[in-house]
Design an enzyme around this catalytic site. Structure first.
Site, PDB file in Angstrom:
ATOM      1  N   ASP A  43      14.232 -56.888  -0.054  1.00  0.00           N
ATOM      2  CA  ASP A  43      15.479 -56.587  -0.761  1.00  0.00           C
ATOM      3  C   ASP A  43      16.278 -57.879  -0.961  1.00  0.00           C
ATOM      4  O   ASP A  43      16.703 -58.502   0.009  1.00  0.00           O
ATOM      5  CB  ASP A  43      16.256 -55.585   0.104  1.00  0.00           C
ATOM      6  CG  ASP A  43      17.560 -55.153  -0.520  1.00  0.00           C
ATOM      7  OD1 ASP A  43      17.928 -55.675  -1.592  1.00  0.00           O
ATOM      8  OD2 ASP A  43      18.224 -54.294   0.091  1.00  0.00           O
ATOM      9  N   GLY A  96      18.209 -50.021 -10.590  1.00  0.00           N
ATOM     10  CA  GLY A  96      17.310 -51.055 -10.091  1.00  0.00           C
ATOM     11  C   GLY A  96      18.000 -52.088  -9.223  1.00  0.00           C
ATOM     12  O   GLY A  96      18.884 -51.770  -8.417  1.00  0.00           O
ATOM     13  N   ASP A 140      20.057 -54.338 -10.069  1.00  0.00           N
ATOM     14  CA  ASP A 140      21.469 -54.434 -10.468  1.00  0.00           C
ATOM     15  C   ASP A 140      22.319 -53.462  -9.633  1.00  0.00           C
ATOM     16  O   ASP A 140      23.365 -53.844  -9.080  1.00  0.00           O
ATOM     17  CB  ASP A 140      21.555 -54.094 -11.969  1.00  0.00           C
ATOM     18  CG  ASP A 140      22.894 -54.426 -12.596  1.00  0.00           C
ATOM     19  OD1 ASP A 140      23.701 -55.110 -11.961  1.00  0.00           O
ATOM     20  OD2 ASP A 140      23.107 -53.990 -13.748  1.00  0.00           O
TER      21      ASP A 140
HETATM   22  N1  AR6 Z   1      15.535 -56.498  -4.441  1.00  0.00           N
HETATM   23  C1  AR6 Z   1      14.590 -57.155  -5.158  1.00  0.00           C
HETATM   24  N2  AR6 Z   1      13.983 -56.630  -6.239  1.00  0.00           N
HETATM   25  C2  AR6 Z   1      14.340 -55.359  -6.592  1.00  0.00           C
HETATM   26  C3  AR6 Z   1      15.311 -54.614  -5.898  1.00  0.00           C
HETATM   27  C4  AR6 Z   1      15.923 -55.234  -4.778  1.00  0.00           C
HETATM   28  N3  AR6 Z   1      16.859 -54.611  -4.045  1.00  0.00           N
HETATM   29  N4  AR6 Z   1      15.435 -53.394  -6.515  1.00  0.00           N
HETATM   30  C5  AR6 Z   1      14.562 -53.379  -7.539  1.00  0.00           C
HETATM   31  N5  AR6 Z   1      13.897 -54.562  -7.596  1.00  0.00           N
HETATM   32  P1  AR6 Z   1      14.951 -53.702 -12.765  1.00  0.00           P
HETATM   33  P2  AR6 Z   1      15.007 -55.014 -15.409  1.00  0.00           P
HETATM   34  C6  AR6 Z   1      12.852 -55.020  -8.537  1.00  0.00           C
HETATM   35  O1  AR6 Z   1      14.630 -52.388 -13.378  1.00  0.00           O
HETATM   36  O2  AR6 Z   1      13.615 -54.590 -15.706  1.00  0.00           O
HETATM   37  C7  AR6 Z   1      19.233 -52.050 -14.664  1.00  0.00           C
HETATM   38  O3  AR6 Z   1      19.681 -50.741 -14.818  1.00  0.00           O
HETATM   39  C8  AR6 Z   1      12.090 -53.981  -9.320  1.00  0.00           C
HETATM   40  O4  AR6 Z   1      11.082 -53.397  -8.519  1.00  0.00           O
HETATM   41  O5  AR6 Z   1      15.949 -53.756 -11.673  1.00  0.00           O
HETATM   42  O6  AR6 Z   1      15.414 -56.434 -15.724  1.00  0.00           O
HETATM   43  C9  AR6 Z   1      20.129 -53.063 -15.349  1.00  0.00           C
HETATM   44  O7  AR6 Z   1      21.470 -52.649 -15.391  1.00  0.00           O
HETATM   45  C10 AR6 Z   1      11.493 -54.859 -10.423  1.00  0.00           C
HETATM   46  O8  AR6 Z   1      10.346 -55.546  -9.930  1.00  0.00           O
HETATM   47  O9  AR6 Z   1      15.449 -54.787 -13.869  1.00  0.00           O
HETATM   48  C11 AR6 Z   1      19.527 -53.131 -16.732  1.00  0.00           C
HETATM   49  O10 AR6 Z   1      20.009 -52.097 -17.553  1.00  0.00           O
HETATM   50  C12 AR6 Z   1      12.590 -55.902 -10.677  1.00  0.00           C
HETATM   51  O11 AR6 Z   1      13.481 -55.790  -9.551  1.00  0.00           O
HETATM   52  C13 AR6 Z   1      18.059 -52.948 -16.483  1.00  0.00           C
HETATM   53  O12 AR6 Z   1      17.960 -52.189 -15.280  1.00  0.00           O
HETATM   54  C14 AR6 Z   1      13.383 -55.706 -11.962  1.00  0.00           C
HETATM   55  O13 AR6 Z   1      13.571 -54.312 -12.218  1.00  0.00           O
HETATM   56  C15 AR6 Z   1      17.331 -54.250 -16.277  1.00  0.00           C
HETATM   57  O14 AR6 Z   1      15.953 -54.024 -16.199  1.00  0.00           O
END
Ligand code: AR6
Length: 175
Positions: A8, A30, A32
């Site tokens: 995390d 996610g 964010d």
């Molecule tokens: N720590 C590290 N990595 C993480 C965590 C965490 N706590 N949680 C998720 N991931 P995403 P995107 C990983 O969907 O594709 C949001 O709603 C996850 O497994 O978070 O850039 C924003 O507001 C994946 O490998 O980001 C935008 O609307 C990676 O982080 C949109 O999603 C990115 O997944 C952005 O989408």
């Protein structure tokens, strides 16, 4: 030095963690969502004053309740098949985050796998771009961390670090 870690990103004690945000900078799902929950409502309040962020750009905020001192929010591209400028925009998101970090004297920085979750960017292609840009900035930081949420993503990063060993021409590795 580029390090791969699994876990995390909100737990990391680094100068800055990067958020894979949307252009509102006001939070989402996610990573964010996790960052906004851990930083507290102050992050959303602060970001309201930043007035958003176009795809490929980056903005900096304090870390508030996070162990990280700063949050650098960047907006990766939504995958739309690959011929809508996605590779260039993803490379720009990494590059602009690292440039902003340098301007603020940041020495250690952790990235999530930007765009590979909700935004649908194919993992291997995204990782090739991420590692290529990280290689170009490696010498200017103490540590750049690729913080992967799952072991599958970490494996792809480890393999790509073997394949892409230096800064590629133009910052983005071919293929
Ligand atoms: N720590 C590290 N990595 C993480 C965590 C965490 N706590 N949680 C998720 N991931 P995403 P995107 C990983 O969907 O594709 C949001 O709603 C996850 O497994 O978070 O850039 C924003 O507001 C994946 O490998 O980001 C935008 O609307 C990676 O982080 C949109 O999603 C990115 O997944 C952005 O989408």
């Amino acid at each position: 030095m580029i390090e791969v870690c699994v876990g995390d990103i909100t737990r990391l004690e680094v100068d800055a963690i990067v958020n894979a945000a949307n252009s509102s900078l006001l939070g989402g799902g996610g990573v964010d969502g996790a960052i906004h929950r851990a930083a507290g409502p102050e992050l959303r309040e602060y970001n309201r004053g930043l007035g958003g962020c176009p795809t490929g750009e980056a903005r900096i905020s304090p870390g508030f309740r996070l162990p990280a001192r700063h949050v650098i929010s960047t907006v990766g591209p939504v995958w739309r098949g690959g011929d809508h400028g996605e590779p260039e925009l993803l490379a720009a998101a990494y590059r602009n985050s690292l440039e902003l970090a340098l301007e603020h004297g940041i020495r250690s920085i952790a990235f999530p796998a930007i765009s590979t979750g909700a935004y649908g960017y194919p993992l291997r292609a995204a990782t090739r771009i991420a590692v290529g840009v990280m290689r170009c900035y490696e010498a200017r930081f103490e540590c750049i961390i690729a913080c992967c949420y799952d072991e599958t993503t970490a494996q792809v990063y480890r393999q790509m670090l073997q394949e892409v060993r230096e800064c590629p021409e133009g910052g983005v590795a071919p293929g």
